[in-house]
Design an enzyme around this catalytic site. Structure first.
Site, PDB file in Angstrom:
ATOM      1  N   GLN A 121      67.987 -50.134  22.567  1.00  0.00           N
ATOM      2  CA  GLN A 121      69.258 -50.592  23.119  1.00  0.00           C
ATOM      3  C   GLN A 121      70.231 -50.970  22.006  1.00  0.00           C
ATOM      4  O   GLN A 121      69.932 -51.839  21.188  1.00  0.00           O
ATOM      5  CB  GLN A 121      69.019 -51.811  24.016  1.00  0.00           C
ATOM      6  CG  GLN A 121      70.260 -52.242  24.778  1.00  0.00           C
ATOM      7  CD  GLN A 121      70.013 -53.533  25.569  1.00  0.00           C
ATOM      8  OE1 GLN A 121      69.746 -54.579  25.002  1.00  0.00           O
ATOM      9  NE2 GLN A 121      70.109 -53.443  26.882  1.00  0.00           N
ATOM     10  N   GLY A 122      71.396 -50.327  21.986  1.00  0.00           N
ATOM     11  CA  GLY A 122      72.431 -50.642  21.005  1.00  0.00           C
ATOM     12  C   GLY A 122      73.617 -51.311  21.681  1.00  0.00           C
ATOM     13  O   GLY A 122      74.667 -50.690  21.875  1.00  0.00           O
ATOM     14  N   SER A 124      74.279 -55.370  21.433  1.00  0.00           N
ATOM     15  CA  SER A 124      74.779 -56.478  20.612  1.00  0.00           C
ATOM     16  C   SER A 124      75.209 -56.004  19.232  1.00  0.00           C
ATOM     17  O   SER A 124      74.670 -55.032  18.690  1.00  0.00           O
ATOM     18  CB  SER A 124      73.692 -57.540  20.442  1.00  0.00           C
ATOM     19  OG  SER A 124      73.354 -58.107  21.670  1.00  0.00           O
ATOM     20  N   SER A 156      65.479 -53.653  19.635  1.00  0.00           N
ATOM     21  CA  SER A 156      64.014 -53.553  19.695  1.00  0.00           C
ATOM     22  C   SER A 156      63.592 -52.092  19.597  1.00  0.00           C
ATOM     23  O   SER A 156      64.266 -51.220  20.146  1.00  0.00           O
ATOM     24  CB  SER A 156      63.486 -54.109  21.015  1.00  0.00           C
ATOM     25  OG  SER A 156      64.058 -55.349  21.290  1.00  0.00           O
ATOM     26  N   GLU A 239      68.050 -55.603  34.496  1.00  0.00           N
ATOM     27  CA  GLU A 239      67.315 -56.399  33.523  1.00  0.00           C
ATOM     28  C   GLU A 239      67.029 -57.798  34.061  1.00  0.00           C
ATOM     29  O   GLU A 239      65.983 -58.369  33.803  1.00  0.00           O
ATOM     30  CB  GLU A 239      68.139 -56.474  32.237  1.00  0.00           C
ATOM     31  CG  GLU A 239      67.439 -57.211  31.113  1.00  0.00           C
ATOM     32  CD  GLU A 239      68.232 -57.176  29.817  1.00  0.00           C
ATOM     33  OE1 GLU A 239      69.363 -56.667  29.823  1.00  0.00           O
ATOM     34  OE2 GLU A 239      67.713 -57.659  28.820  1.00  0.00           O
TER      35      GLU A 239
END
Lengths: 377, 303
Positions: A121-122, A124, A156, A239
């Site tokens: 996941q990109g 933040s 992550s 989520e």
């Protein structure tokens, strides 16, 4: 108000239980947490096993009650959790399933379900955490591609991912929520640099990702250009919804183990500790009931879990921290031993009130979107 | 599995809310409740089936279950309906006149009895030798819950003593839930209206976050109480009471805080919720007992 499962649901549970009893002993040994390629192989191998047994799609297609049974039974049996497939199965996948074109669904969903491709996941950035919409990673059109430049953080599984669900700014002049797009970026594209980030647990669970003129085809955009914020909200709703179901089951098991250790070790005579554990028992049972409540509502509307997920996220993240604080009381001096039974869990629990929207942000969401209090302040 | 309220349950809740708005409007809280007024209220509640809710239809009851009773008691808690509601409801079918509201039945809980002077009967476990002659009134903190203290713990206190009834704990928890929901709504409404520094105080995060935590406690208590009604498990009921007590007491306290100076007045209804929540939190099981009940089941299966 019914908490009993239907005959059909119970049949599903029984079949799954039988299958788990056969499948789990055949699993290889769990890899070393520091060995990323081995972790990837282990996690994707498990996903492949689920897929071949017909359980691969449960995170998306199944009625919520069935999905709950799946999470409950796999956790109880001690089966691996999603691991490296987390973003693909629980974030990017559901988003593409909900917002992608037929072609995009055909390209990306099957490989996630088969355990062939891993996502990260990109979202933040160093300057965009709680205020995610202020992100500055730029994507500029050039021919059939976007050229992407910027940096992402807290990513992550970046070291082993094939794809990144990437939020980029495609219109710097628009109000911040309206100039964002959602891209599927190949992690092996030239210009992508991954630098592992060591956390307070001592291990590198996250990475920073630097993007320097990375080419991403326009066809990799999910949803319309500049509509990425809305697309993202779909992901975040997933989520925060029932994504914690498996973890709550795991916490209830951990609570049993902590109590058993306290009984065996004599700490049970301490009424303060006993009452703390008793309260946690009420707390985690109620969290499970809340998940069943959310799942029942989702089953009726068919949509993503919505803002109700914030209530669960806020309360669960705190309860998890309290659980491992109680574990430290039971562990005594062992709580200072990095190899102690619950030390790593205690350290990891600190991230829960920060990741996926801090507790402070969740309270804003609850106050503004559920209670309708005015924005600002 | 479908944990949601059924159509009938939603209708029952809406109907109860309408009924109570008529029988017990906010102004009703301003007048003292004497014996005559309580009896009038009891008849009306009896006519509406509140006490006979769970009696079989063959016995003149409504034939509904614990889930429905919880919804009705939640509504009662919202409007601070006074009187020994739980005791009379539980006495329906065993004490004559309870089902219809002709008899006001109270019960002993620990060393305390509420509404002793207004009651026709005091329920207790069969065989419990209640000595009420020495009961002494105390100046109850809750103006709408008169209390008497018994000379000594009924039947020696301990396990199995009068008042240790999970059914009563469940309905009390439901009342706490209703009160917590009400104080949360009141706080949110007030925070949206009251202006300081040129804007609603509810636009400040310090106030917002108080309100958000109130709602979270209500929602956790709600699923705990509803699930306990469905399963009927005594441990789950104890846990539900623990969470509902907390939601009600902390909710009312936070509501006082959000109301500011107004919250400290007699005029605002908030203090009545706090005081009633305190009296209910003192009924069995109190927090310590509920936590011990929850703990008892833990860690006994090995691990």
């Amino acid at each position: 108000m019914e908490l009993t499962y239907t005959e059909e649901e119970e049949e599903f549970r029984a079949r799954l239980r039988q299958w788990l009893a056969r499948a789990l002993p055949a699993l290889p040994a769990r890899p070393d947490p520091g060995d990323w390629p081995a972790r990837r192989a282990y996690d994707t191998g498990w996903q492949r096993t689920l897929y071949e047994a017909g359980y691969g799609r449960l995170h998306w297609d199944a009625p919520p009650a069935q999905r709950l049974i799946f999470l409950e039974e796999t956790e109880r049996a001690g089966a691996p959790y999603v691991g490296a497939n987390f973003v693909g199965l629980l974030h990017a996948g559901p988003t593409i399933a909900a917002e992608g074109t037929d072609e995009q669904r055909a390209r990306w969903l099957e490989p996630v379900l088969r355990g062939d491709e891993v996502w990260c996941q990109g979202f933040s950035e160093p300057g965009a955490g709680s205020d995610l919409a202020s992100l500055r990673t730029r994507a500029v059109r050039e021919g059939d591609d976007y050229l992407v430049t910027g940096s992402k953080v807290w990513t992550s599984h970046a070291e082993i991912a094939d794809w990144c669900e990437l939020l980029v700014r495609t219109d710097p002049t628009a109000p911040k929520h309206r100039g964002i797009s959602w891209l599927a970026m190949p992690m092996d594209a030239p210009g992508v640099t991954v630098r592992p980030l060591r956390t307070l647990t001592g291990t590198a669970e996250f990475a920073e990702v630097f993007l320097d003129g990375v080419r991403v085809p326009l066809a990799n955009r999910i949803g319309a250009e500049n509509d990425g914020w809305r697309v993202t909200m779909v992901t975040l709703a997933f989520e925060r919804g029932t994504a914690f179901a498996g973890e709550v089951v795991a916490c209830r098991r951990a609570l049993e183990e902590i109590a058993a250790a306290a009984r065996a070790g004599g700490q049970w005579d301490d009424p303060v500790l006993r009452r703390t554990l008793g309260r946690l028992n009420a707390e985690f049972r109620a969290l499970w009931r809340l998940i069943q409540w959310n799942a029942s509502k989702a089953g009726a509307t068919g949509g993503p879990p919505g803002t109700g997920g914030s209530v669960l996220k806020l309360r669960y993240s705190r309860a998890r921290q309290e659980l491992y604080e109680a574990a430290a009381l039971v562990a005594g001096d062992g709580g200072l031993d990095l190899d102690g039974r619950w030390t790593a869990d205690r350290l990891t629990s600190l991230s829960y009130t920060i990741a996926a929207g801090t507790s402070q942000i969740q309270r804003n969401i609850i106050a503004e979107r559920i209670l309708g209090l005015p924005k600002g302040g | 599995m479908d944990f949601r309220l059924t159509e009938d349950q939603r209708a029952l809740r809406a109907g109860t809310r309408e009924l109570l708005a008529r029988l017990w409007p906010p102004e009703a809280l301003r007048e003292p409740v004497d014996r005559a007024r309580l009896r009038g209220l009891w008849r009306a509640l009896g006519d509406a089936g509140v006490f006979a809710l769970r009696l079989p239809e063959a016995a003149g009851g409504v034939g509904l279950g614990a889930a429905e009773a919880v919804l009705v008691f939640e509504e009662a808690g919202r409007v601070l309906l006074p009187g020994p509601l739980v005791a009379t409801h539980l006495a329906a079918g065993t004490v004559e006149g309870a089902a219809t509201g002709e008899s006001v039945v109270t019960r002993v809980d620990g060393e305390l009895v509420a509404w002793l002077e207004a009651a026709d009967r005091v329920a207790g476990d069969p065989g419990l030798d209640l000595d009420l002659t020495g009961a002494v009134p105390l100046r109850s903190v809750d103006p709408l819950t008169p209390l008497h203290r018994l000379p000594r713990p009924a039947a020696g206190g301990g396990a199995g003593a009068g008042g240790h009834d999970p059914a009563a704990a469940l309905l009390t928890a439901a009342e706490q839930l209703g009160s917590a929901a009400r104080t949360t709504e009141s706080a949110v409404r007030y925070a949206g209206e009251r202006e300081q520094f040129g804007r609603p105080v509810g636009s400040f995060q310090a106030v917002k976050h108080l309100c958000a935590e109130m709602l979270v406690r209500v929602e956790i208590a709600r699923v705990a109480v509803y699930a306990a009604a469905v399963t009927g498990d005594p441990v789950e009921i104890a846990g539900a009471k623990l969470l509902a007590d907390e939601a009600a007491v902390l909710g009312a306290r936070d509501c006082v805080q959000v109301y500011g100076g107004m919250g400290f007045t007699w005029e605002a209804e908030v203090h009545l919720h706090l005081k009633r929540a305190w009296t209910r939190a003192r009924t069995w099981p109190v927090a310590a007992a509920a936590e011990e009940i929850e703990a008892e089941t833990l860690g006994v299966g090995g691990g």
